[in-house]
Design a protein around this motif. Structure first.
Motif, PDB file in Angstrom:
ATOM      1  N   PRO A 151      22.019  56.484 -58.280  1.00  0.00           N
ATOM      2  CA  PRO A 151      22.517  57.578 -57.427  1.00  0.00           C
ATOM      3  C   PRO A 151      23.660  57.184 -56.508  1.00  0.00           C
ATOM      4  N   THR A 152      23.795  55.897 -56.183  1.00  0.00           N
ATOM      5  CA  THR A 152      24.788  55.491 -55.194  1.00  0.00           C
ATOM      6  C   THR A 152      25.617  54.311 -55.686  1.00  0.00           C
ATOM      7  N   ILE A 153      26.788  54.158 -55.076  1.00  0.00           N
ATOM      8  CA  ILE A 153      27.657  53.023 -55.381  1.00  0.00           C
ATOM      9  C   ILE A 153      26.970  51.714 -55.001  1.00  0.00           C
ATOM     10  N   SER A 154      26.186  51.735 -53.905  1.00  0.00           N
ATOM     11  CA  SER A 154      25.530  50.490 -53.458  1.00  0.00           C
ATOM     12  C   SER A 154      24.518  49.991 -54.494  1.00  0.00           C
ATOM     13  N   LEU A 155      23.737  50.904 -55.077  1.00  0.00           N
ATOM     14  CA  LEU A 155      22.793  50.496 -56.126  1.00  0.00           C
ATOM     15  C   LEU A 155      23.526  50.090 -57.400  1.00  0.00           C
ATOM     16  N   LEU A 156      24.608  50.791 -57.698  1.00  0.00           N
ATOM     17  CA  LEU A 156      25.433  50.413 -58.852  1.00  0.00           C
ATOM     18  C   LEU A 156      25.929  48.976 -58.672  1.00  0.00           C
ATOM     19  N   PRO A 403      30.707  52.442 -41.984  1.00  0.00           N
ATOM     20  CA  PRO A 403      31.408  52.293 -43.277  1.00  0.00           C
ATOM     21  C   PRO A 403      30.532  51.622 -44.332  1.00  0.00           C
ATOM     22  N   LYS A 404      30.685  52.060 -45.575  1.00  0.00           N
ATOM     23  CA  LYS A 404      29.790  51.628 -46.658  1.00  0.00           C
ATOM     24  C   LYS A 404      29.773  50.112 -46.843  1.00  0.00           C
ATOM     25  N   VAL A 432      18.824  52.221 -51.421  1.00  0.00           N
ATOM     26  CA  VAL A 432      18.912  50.914 -50.775  1.00  0.00           C
ATOM     27  C   VAL A 432      17.580  50.200 -50.939  1.00  0.00           C
ATOM     28  N   ASN A 433      17.624  48.936 -51.363  1.00  0.00           N
ATOM     29  CA  ASN A 433      16.407  48.116 -51.453  1.00  0.00           C
ATOM     30  C   ASN A 433      16.355  47.166 -50.267  1.00  0.00           C
TER      31      ASN A 433
END
Length: 504
Positions: A151-156, A403-404, A432-433
């Protein structure tokens, strides 16, 4: 309660669980028992008993964690008995490609069979290890063209990093793509996309078929599942999720859809989707492999939180939260503080800084990345910015206006134990983990809106992380979070399969 009485109780619990054919409560009891035993002087017989327990519930990793992180209590030499050999045999059955799975992960892996259509929906707690099992599925099935949708760039980014480092030996013959504009398709490919990037890619490559598609956080197809009923209509995210899901069903025979704590029903629109697309539901919502102890702080002055005595001198919620956080937190057992507003996260940070100064607890870290990060923020923004001030005290602040790239580095530092506190809004549940032992809940709202049961479970699920803790602590202060947590959940819906749903 002494070791002997606890052992008697755990044996009784085991036979009761076997009689009822339900190990979910037994797993929680075993977690609590390991949490107690980690601080005890352990004999070779104790280890044999603990090993038998963990194998009987299918989670041998508990003993591995005990040996790795609590080696001071672990016997230097062990006698090898028949019981020990039997435990090693059970572990071998759960070992795939050098990785030890727990029984429930292996059950999912075993459901994927070469030569048949494999379509499954997995609902399980946040600590289950849902994405970990995906990589084992790819290795077992030897898929050539794989899509992983997050779902998110961070998990990607997190999963891209995993493929490059942790699993590089297994996946070095794959070309890994993260951008929809990447047109260089190799013989073996892994595409890691958000739903929007997946749609952009399929627009440009209409004929491209896939061997396997994994979609994480599948509940995001239903906007109303995670937002209160007063919020009507659709938004771009749930539409993108549903369209991406529709394309994926047409372009791949094998699929795994995953999410935490989903109530899917059996006669609703999502059930229609399941039937129409030949999915099989795997429901492991009750398999909480990291136990949660819940403490509801009301008006008393003294509490025993998981064996730790805490005295509260002041009535202010801010004072209670900060006193408890400072008392419970250490480098191996860090703490998330959940608040519903950005302003609240910053105020809690200031209050904790004040407490730490009063107790003369000065934070120091020699971690080079931490020092470079703080220096970068001072030079780029300001040494007076609350984000920077908080970091100097081991506190991370996480909300939507940070900011991300700063959010991502704060999470990395927190998960590595460099930061001891993480003060966050619901951004902590959105792709987020984290690795917190404790979570302190200061509000039962998300902004101005009351949390839904699904949100509450997702937030509470952040307490304790598999392979790092046996048990997590959920501390609720001055709100009705616990009532929401135990109330009836909404059923997941799929608007495209609901003839009464308004469609735009």
């Amino acid at each position: 309660m002494d070791k002997q009485q606890r052992a008697i109780n755990i044996i009784k619990s085991y036979y009761l669980a076997e009689e009822q054919n339900d190990l979910s409560d037994m797993i929680k009891s075993v977690c609590s028992y390991f949490d107690f035993m980690k601080n005890q002087e352990l004999s070779s017989g104790d280890i044999d008993f603990l090993q038998d327990l963990s194998n009987s519930i299918g989670i041998p990793q508990y003993v591995k964690l005990l040996e790795r992180d609590f080696s001071a209590n672990y016997p230097a030499q062990r006698e090898i008995s028949l019981s020990t050999l039997a435990s090693y045999y059970n572990e071998a059955n759960l070992t795939k490609g050098g990785q030890i799975l727990h029984r429930y992960q292996k059950n999912v892996l075993d459901m994927f069979i070469v030569g048949q259509n494999n379509r499954f929906i997995l609902s399980a707690p946040t600590s289950f290890g849902k994405t970990f099992i995906v990589y084992e599925i790819i290795k077992k099935m030897r898929y050539k063209n794989v899509v992983l949708i997050f779902p998110t760039i961070s998990l990607l980014s997190e999963n891209f990093d995993k493929l490059l480092s942790n699993f590089s030996d297994s996946f070095n013959d794959y070309k890994i793509h993260t951008l929809s504009e990447d047109d260089e398709i190799a013989e073996k490919n892994i595409w890691i996309f958000t739903p929007e990037r997946f749609l952009s890619f399929t627009d440009k490559h209409e004929s491209q078929q896939f061997d396997f598609v994994f979609i994480d956080e599948i509940y995001k197809i239903d906007n109303e599942f995670i937002i209160d009923k007063e919020t009507t209509g659709e938004n771009e995210r749930d539409i993108a999720y549903r369209v991406a899901l529709s394309y994926a069903c047409k372009k791949s025979n094998d699929m795994l859809l995953a999410g935490p704590y989903m109530n899917m029903g059996n006669k609703n629109s999502f059930a229609n989707f399941i039937k129409d697309n030949n999915f099989i539901v795997i429901n492991y919502n009750d398999v909480e492999i990291v136990n949660k102890t819940i403490t509801d702080i009301k008006g008393k002055k003294e509490y025993n939180i998981d064996g730790i005595r805490i005295e509260l001198d002041e009535n202010s919620k801010y004072s209670k939260v900060c006193d408890i956080a400072v008392r419970l937190t250490n480098s191996k057992e860090n703490t998330i503080i959940y608040n519903n507003y950005k302003s609240g996260t910053e105020r809690y940070a200031k209050e904790i800084i004040s407490r730490l100064n009063q107790k003369k607890k000065h934070f120091q870290s020699d971690d080079p990345i931490y020092r470079m990060f703080v220096e970068h923020l001072e030079n780029t923004y300001s040494a007076e910015w609350i984000i920077v001030k908080a970091l100097k005290y081991g506190i991370g602040i996480h909300h939507g206006l940070v900011p991300k790239y700063i959010q991502k580095e704060i999470i990395n530092l927190f998960n590595r134990g460099v930061l001891l506190y993480l003060i966050s809004t619901t951004t902590i549940t959105e792709g987020v983990n984290t690795s917190a032992k404790n979570i302190i809940i200061t509000s039962s709202k998300k902004g101005k809106k009351i949390l839904k049961p699904f949100d509450a479970k997702n937030i509470a699920g952040r307490a304790g992380r598999f392979l790092q803790h046996f048990s997590g602590r959920v501390i609720i202060i001055g709100n009705n979070f616990n009532e929401i947590l135990t109330s009836k959940e909404d059923e997941l819906q799929h608007k495209n399969y609901d003839i009464d749903s308004k469609k735009t």
